[in-house]
Scaffold this active site. Structure first.
Site, PDB file in Angstrom:
ATOM      1  N   ALA A  11       1.079  -1.341  -0.016  1.00 29.67           N
ATOM      2  CA  ALA A  11      -0.054   0.043  -0.028  1.00 29.67           C
ATOM      3  C   ALA A  11       0.848   1.262   0.011  1.00 29.67           C
ATOM      4  O   ALA A  11       2.202   1.273   0.191  1.00 29.67           O
ATOM      5  CB  ALA A  11      -0.915   0.003   1.173  1.00 29.67           C
TER       6      ALA A  11
ATOM      7  N   MET B  55       1.830   4.963   1.887  1.00 28.53           N
ATOM      8  CA  MET B  55       1.880   5.335   3.263  1.00 28.53           C
ATOM      9  C   MET B  55       0.525   5.379   4.054  1.00 28.53           C
ATOM     10  O   MET B  55      -0.373   5.814   3.480  1.00 28.53           O
ATOM     11  CB  MET B  55       2.809   6.456   3.662  1.00 28.53           C
TER      12      MET B  55
ATOM     13  N   GLY C  99      -2.051   1.272   7.144  1.00 27.18           N
ATOM     14  CA  GLY C  99      -2.240   0.311   8.049  1.00 27.18           C
ATOM     15  C   GLY C  99      -1.368  -1.076   7.844  1.00 27.18           C
ATOM     16  O   GLY C  99      -1.719  -1.871   8.461  1.00 27.18           O
ATOM     17  N   LYS C 100      -0.177  -1.006   7.162  1.00 25.53           N
ATOM     18  CA  LYS C 100       0.414  -1.951   7.029  1.00 25.53           C
ATOM     19  C   LYS C 100       0.939  -2.572   8.309  1.00 25.53           C
ATOM     20  O   LYS C 100       1.149  -3.718   8.565  1.00 25.53           O
ATOM     21  CB  LYS C 100       1.532  -1.571   5.842  1.00 25.53           C
TER      22      LYS C 100
ATOM     23  N   GLU D  31       8.223  -3.227   6.098  1.00 23.32           N
ATOM     24  CA  GLU D  31       9.048  -2.574   5.173  1.00 23.32           C
ATOM     25  C   GLU D  31       9.901  -3.481   4.348  1.00 23.32           C
ATOM     26  O   GLU D  31      11.148  -3.273   3.967  1.00 23.32           O
ATOM     27  CB  GLU D  31      10.500  -1.883   6.289  1.00 23.32           C
TER      28      GLU D  31
ATOM     29  N   GLN E   9       9.725  -3.280   1.264  1.00 20.27           N
ATOM     30  CA  GLN E   9      10.401  -2.700   0.046  1.00 20.27           C
ATOM     31  C   GLN E   9      11.868  -2.554   0.142  1.00 20.27           C
ATOM     32  O   GLN E   9      12.519  -2.566  -0.991  1.00 20.27           O
ATOM     33  CB  GLN E   9       9.610  -1.095  -0.092  1.00 20.27           C
TER      34      GLN E   9
END
Length: 190
Positions: A9, A11, A14-15, A87, A89
């Protein structure tokens, strides 16, 4: 059969909260989890923290961390039922394949949470590989000021003005990034 999941998603979607809820669900059922976060994000130390106040201790990974070796070593001493990674990514291509191997060969479900794209709309390396090989892709929703789904991450400077140049990675939260729909992201950069 264990799977590799990628929850992605913009920023503020709610990850981290979703990761922490999944971790809680496993632990509530007496299962053992292993939570990871990127060492590059030093804001919380070795913790996964959500904006709504949830948090959990985590192992940290750097670009050179062999996630397969670290998880298998822990799994060999006491079975791990799920790996949860925040995180995502920031993962390297090799690390994503290590996580896929954990699902495929060790039978451990792996739940990765992260951004899909950076402040210029470009894929992060880890996200790119996860989008290509994950067994399940789940988009979490953030909301733009206009009410549409926010899919973009606008980087802003200290005075709130849009930034469209710079390093791909600059750690920050609401002080540095605004989640917007594509239309408003494009307009902000013009």
């Amino acid at each position: 059969m264990a799977k590799l999941y990628f929850y992605y998603a913009s920023m503020n979607a709610g990850k981290s909260s979703s990761l922490l809820q999944a971790d809680f669900n496993y632990r509530e059922r007496g299962m053992r989890t292993m939570v990871w976060t990127a060492a590059i994000d030093t804001r919380s130390g070795a913790m996964v923290k959500s904006r709504i106040g949830l948090e959990a201790e985590a192992h940290t990974y750097a670009p050179t961390t062999d996630l397969w070796a670290k998880v298998i070593a822990a799994h060999d001493s006491e079975a791990i039922d799920c790996v949860l990674l925040d995180e995502a990514q920031f993962l390297s291509k090799e690390q994503v394949w290590q996580l896929a191997r954990l699902a495929d060969e060790a039978g451990i479900p792996v739940l990765c949470y992260g951004l899909r794209t950076d402040f210029q709309g470009e894929l992060f390396p880890g996200s790119s590989v996860l989008l290509g090989i994950a067994d399940a892709l789940v988009e979490l929703k953030a909301v733009c000021d206009c009410g549409r789904k926010a899919t973009m991450n606008l980087r802003v400077d200290g005075s709130g003005k849009p930034v469209n140049e710079g390093a791909q990675t600059e750690i920050g939260g609401n002080d540095r990034y605004v989640a917007l729909c594509r239309k408003h992201f494009s307009e902000a950069l013009q």
